[in-house]
Design an enzyme around this catalytic site. Structure first.
Site, PDB file in Angstrom:
ATOM      1  N   CYS A   1       0.416   3.536   7.895  1.00 30.26           N
ATOM      2  CA  CYS A   1       1.013   2.431   7.152  1.00 30.26           C
ATOM      3  C   CYS A   1       0.623   1.085   7.738  1.00 30.26           C
ATOM      4  O   CYS A   1       0.590   0.888   8.939  1.00 30.26           O
ATOM      5  CB  CYS A   1       2.536   2.569   7.099  1.00 30.26           C
TER       6      CYS A   1
ATOM      7  N   GLU B   1       0.824  -1.197   0.000  1.00 27.30           N
ATOM      8  CA  GLU B   1       0.000   0.000   0.000  1.00 27.30           C
ATOM      9  C   GLU B   1       0.864   1.254   0.000  1.00 27.30           C
ATOM     10  O   GLU B   1       2.028   1.226   0.411  1.00 27.30           O
ATOM     11  CB  GLU B   1      -0.936   0.013   1.209  1.00 27.30           C
TER      12      GLU B   1
END
Length: 347
Positions: A332, A91
């Site tokens: 994150c 991601e």
């Protein structure tokens, strides 16, 4: 088959010559990829069918599949979930500021550093990303956004200096004038403190901003939340940081995640102030991202303000990081982890 995004211009020129093609073709191909955002050899109009055939037999353009693309209604932050060719998922996050667009990229799938407050380390390390895979995050992010990305932070999943060679090549590729041409001073690399690699990076005399994930003011406390502290002391990290400053002239950023009742007292702030006083540095105070897998809680606004003001009395520059994309879990590791669990996949 090789990912062409892993190649520098000189490496691709060499391949062209070895395969009976003119070296200038390499620049044409990279113009299509980096300038025109064309990620299919067949669509490169000024490349001969014969060369397209050779390219297709030997290379692929490693642009990942977009699995999910979330946009924050609060501040325009974008979070992108990407599927790699081997089935792994990564991601990245795009943040919009007045000065331009910044992307936070992952450098590894998972992480083996084991920091207690970080979602990306919960399943451990899967593998390193190649230079081209890291670069592909910027390419796909820019194409989806439809605007230039001017800044990069290596603060996504993974420890960049634990993937040193690939990250150094990524920095070369993304800085190249034939590519995205993003200046080193517009790039920040965050590390939990791999001392030998900090010194090795300093010797390159790069202009990348170095950010140190500190998060505690004593080795004893740091060991309880960051296993890397068992290997490198705060003193060793500060020595390496001063060496980096000496070699590059660049200011160091210290990241300090404020965890309620753990490291956010006024005494902690005083200790941090004494530790960093007189150093060419800036402290980025980060309200910790709360995750289900641990009991860490975000510090109160009052405690954050007290911590900030206490630091300033020591002449230490400090700011509180603006929380962005909170409505889309933009920290994150959070989106990847929730997606994998929702699909019943193995972490």
């Amino acid at each position: 088959m090789k990912n062409i995004l892993d190649f520098t211009l000189e490496e691709l020129k060499e391949w062209m010559k070895e395969n009976g093609e003119s070296a200038f073709r390499a620049k044409q191909i990279f113009d299509w990829i980096y300038k025109k955002e064309v990620f299919n050899f067949e669509e490169m109009k000024n490349i001969s069918k014969a060369l397209i055939g050779k390219l297709s037999e030997n290379f692929y353009i490693g642009i990942p599949e977009v699995i999910d693309y979330l946009s924050s209604s609060e501040d325009g932050t974008r979070k992108i979930l990407l599927g790699l060719g081997d089935g792994n998922i990564i991601e990245c996050v795009i943040m919009r500021y007045k000065y331009g667009n910044s992307i936070c990229v992952s450098t590894q799938i998972g992480c083996r550093m084991g920091c207690k407050f970080c979602a990306s380390t919960l399943e451990g390390m899967v593998r390193n990303l190649t230079a081209g895979e890291i670069l592909s995050e910027v390419l796909i992010g820019q194409k989806l956004l439809g605007e230039r990305i001017s800044n990069i932070v290596l603060m996504g999943s993974g420890e960049p200096l634990d993937n040193y060679d690939n990250v150094m090549k990524f920095l070369e590729l993304v800085n190249a004038d034939y590519g995205l041409n993003i200046g080193q001073r517009h790039i920040t690399l965050s590390t939990c403190g791999l001392v030998p690699k900090i010194r090795e990076m300093a010797d390159k005399e790069m202009q990348v901003t170095l950010a140190i994930s500190l998060h505690a003011v004593s080795d004893e406390k740091r060991k309880t939340i960051m296993p890397i502290a068992n290997k490198y002391s705060i003193s060793e990290i500060l020595d390496a940081c001063n060496y980096y400053i000496e070699k590059t002239g660049r200011r160091i950023t210290f990241e300090y995640s404020l965890v309620s009742g753990v490291n956010d007292t006024k005494e902690d702030a005083k200790s941090l102030g004494r530790l960093l006083k007189g150093m060419l540095c800036h402290v980025n105070l980060i309200p910790v991202n709360e995750i289900k897998e641990n009991e860490f809680k975000k510090s109160t606004k009052k405690d954050i303000e007290t911590f900030l003001n206490t630091l300033k009395t020591y002449g230490v520059e400090a700011t509180v990081r603006r929380e962005m994309g909170s409505d889309i879990n933009a920290a994150c590791g959070q989106l990847r982890r929730s997606y994998i669990k929702s699909k019943g996949l193995k972490l």
